[in-house]
Design a protein around this motif. Structure first.
Motif, mmCIF file in Angstrom:
data_model
loop_
_atom_site.group_PDB
_atom_site.id
_atom_site.type_symbol
_atom_site.label_atom_id
_atom_site.label_comp_id
_atom_site.label_asym_id
_atom_site.label_seq_id
_atom_site.Cartn_x
_atom_site.Cartn_y
_atom_site.Cartn_z
ATOM 1 N N PRO A 7 0.430 -1.342 -0.151
ATOM 2 C CA PRO A 7 0.164 -0.208 -0.026
ATOM 3 C C PRO A 7 0.978 1.032 0.060
ATOM 4 N N GLY A 8 2.329 0.973 0.419
ATOM 5 C CA GLY A 8 2.346 1.918 0.670
ATOM 6 C C GLY A 8 3.319 3.130 -0.882
ATOM 7 N N HIS A 9 3.341 1.199 -1.264
ATOM 8 C CA HIS A 9 4.443 1.972 -2.469
ATOM 9 C C HIS A 9 3.079 2.470 -3.612
ATOM 10 N N TRP A 10 1.977 2.343 -3.638
ATOM 11 C CA TRP A 10 1.176 2.115 -4.312
ATOM 12 C C TRP A 10 0.648 4.576 -4.157
ATOM 13 N N LEU A 11 0.497 4.489 -2.550
ATOM 14 C CA LEU A 11 0.728 6.324 -2.279
ATOM 15 C C LEU A 11 1.495 6.735 -2.970
ATOM 16 N N ALA A 12 3.037 6.378 -2.694
ATOM 17 C CA ALA A 12 4.076 7.260 -3.891
ATOM 18 C C ALA A 12 3.734 6.768 -4.829
ATOM 19 N N LEU A 13 3.640 6.143 -5.821
ATOM 20 C CA LEU A 13 3.009 5.964 -7.002
ATOM 21 C C LEU A 13 2.079 7.230 -7.433
ATOM 22 N N ASP A 14 1.069 7.406 -6.527
ATOM 23 C CA ASP A 14 0.293 8.433 -6.626
ATOM 24 C C ASP A 14 0.616 9.502 -6.574
ATOM 25 N N ARG A 15 1.334 10.104 -5.646
ATOM 26 C CA ARG A 15 2.460 10.888 -5.434
ATOM 27 C C ARG A 15 2.889 11.670 -6.375
ATOM 28 N N LEU A 16 4.010 10.760 -7.138
ATOM 29 C CA LEU A 16 4.364 11.260 -8.364
ATOM 30 C C LEU A 16 3.604 10.652 -9.686
ATOM 31 N N LEU A 55 -4.113 12.572 -3.076
ATOM 32 C CA LEU A 55 -5.688 11.583 -2.508
ATOM 33 C C LEU A 55 -6.584 10.741 -2.512
ATOM 34 N N ARG A 56 -6.498 10.211 -3.789
ATOM 35 C CA ARG A 56 -7.172 9.646 -3.931
ATOM 36 C C ARG A 56 -7.848 8.570 -3.431
ATOM 37 N N ARG A 57 -6.520 7.622 -2.885
ATOM 38 C CA ARG A 57 -6.429 6.808 -1.837
ATOM 39 C C ARG A 57 -6.699 6.763 -0.815
ATOM 40 N N GLN A 58 -6.406 7.492 -0.111
ATOM 41 C CA GLN A 58 -6.448 7.922 1.446
ATOM 42 C C GLN A 58 -8.281 8.170 1.269
ATOM 43 N N ARG A 59 -8.469 9.872 0.493
ATOM 44 C CA ARG A 59 -9.472 9.897 0.736
ATOM 45 C C ARG A 59 -9.805 10.484 -0.485
#
Length: 381
Positions: A7-16, A55-59
């Motif tokens: 999950p942390g990798h997906w969040l990093a990809l969203d930021r990129l 933010l689309r995964r977390q919020r």
């Protein structure tokens, strides 16, 4: 490979992805917006179009709200930048459909379609066929996201059910082993205690009888230890092929050794079998044996009498067990705190849909009656 991404990798990809999307958004807005407002519109436009992606995964709901506001602002301020808002809303709408509850997902779809259709109202800024394109794009992306979310929810429910079933299986197995250990230890220790007491009484006057009592204690102890090893063997984490070979479970075929062992404890057992004996399912066979064993253990411990009667009746579709004695009748069968032995017998009977009854006899003594349903298709042994 996708499942290995954390999950942390997906969040990093969203930021990129958000950073990558902010660059063309800035260039497009800087090229289209002129005048003094560009110093406020361009940064704000970059934020409302790129932030939802981050933010689309977390919020997901917050991200969708920001993206929808950016789409409406683009249509009002500079229609030529509407493509930025459409892509941002599409990205956030997929997350809402896939990650949120169905009601929230449908509300999100309705809001997105309303915003898309609003560009077709006379006097509202619009670019060619943008309303039609937006409606088709939003509907398609939402349908895919909702299907993915339904699949994930269904899979999660299956995994939770499997976890509950596995936990229940572990609990049931522990209870079964606890009942088995109780039966083995209670019966063995009852015989050992009676024989030890008898040997202590006759050791001076009749050493031969005392030696026989010690022999009975040794035999009973060995048998009980063998049973305990068999039960504890199933708790080992090693594979069955690597562990020790386990002895077969006891059954009604082992009643004769049980009767002999009970006789060594000072209680003669009259065993009567009626009907046509036949092979029973392993679980019922073991339960029937344990019920007889526990009932005889109670006779040895509580009856204060030297005889008991065991009757097995094989019916067409049931097995009846009747264990009775003429000794002391009080065993707390129907009291508020029945002993573990009676509780265990009742549980074994109810486990296979059978009936259990235990009570003192009017003329003195105690009786246990158990009826276990058995398959009618079994052939005689």
């Amino acid at each position: 490979m996708i499942r290995r991404i954390r999950p942390g990798h997906w969040l990093a990809l969203d930021r990129l992805a958000a950073i990558g999307y902010a660059v063309p958004a800035f260039l497009l807005l800087a090229n289209e917006v002129r005048g003094a407002e560009r110093f406020t519109v361009v940064p704000l436009g970059v934020v409302v179009t790129a932030l939802p992606i981050a933010l689309r995964r977390q919020r997901p709901v917050v991200a969708f709200g920001i993206a929808l506001a950016g789409l409406v602002a683009a249509e009002l301020v500079e229609p030529r930048t509407i493509i930025l808002g459409m892509l941002s809303v599409t990205y956030a709408l997929y997350a809402v459909a896939a990650l949120c509850r169905p009601r929230t997902a449908f509300v999100g779809l309705g809001m997105a379609l309303t915003a898309a259709a609003a560009t077709g109202i006379p006097g509202y800024p619009r670019i060619g066929g943008a309303p039609v394109i937006s409606v088709l794009l939003f509907t398609t992306v939402w349908t895919v996201g909702y299907a993915v979310g339904m699949h994930r929810r269904h899979l999660g429910e299956l995994l939770r059910n499997q976890a509950r079933l596995a936990k229940q299986s572990v609990t049931d197995e522990r209870m079964r082993i606890a009942r088995e250990l109780h039966d083995v230890v209670a019966h063995g220790m009852s015989v050992v205690t009676v024989q030890a007491g008898f040997g202590a009484l006759v050791i001076d006057d009749d050493p031969q009888e005392a030696r026989a009592a010690l022999t009975a204690i040794e035999t009973t102890g060995r048998q009980s230890l063998a049973e305990m090893r068999r039960l504890l063997g199933v708790l080992r984490e090693q594979e069955r092929s690597e562990g020790p070979e386990l002895a077969p479970a006891s059954g009604l075929a082992d009643l004769d050794p049980l009767v002999e062992q009970t006789a060594r404890a000072g209680v003669r057992v009259e065993l009567t079998i009626t009907g046509q004996p036949r092979a029973l399912p392993p679980g019922i066979d073991l339960s029937a044996y344990r019920i007889v064993q526990e009932a005889l253990t109670n006779v040895v411990k509580h009856a204060a009498i030297g005889s008991a009667r065991v009757t097995l009746c094989y019916g067409p579709d049931e097995l009846s067990i009747d264990v009775a004695d003429d000794g002391l009748g009080c065993r707390k069968a129907d009291g508020p705190s029945p002993g573990h032995g009676l509780v265990g017998m009742r549980e074994r009977a109810h486990l296979y849909g059978g009936a259990f009854h235990a009570a003192g006899l009017p003329e003195g003594g105690f009786r246990v009656i158990v009826t276990l349903p058995t398959p009618s298709t079994e052939h005689p042994a």
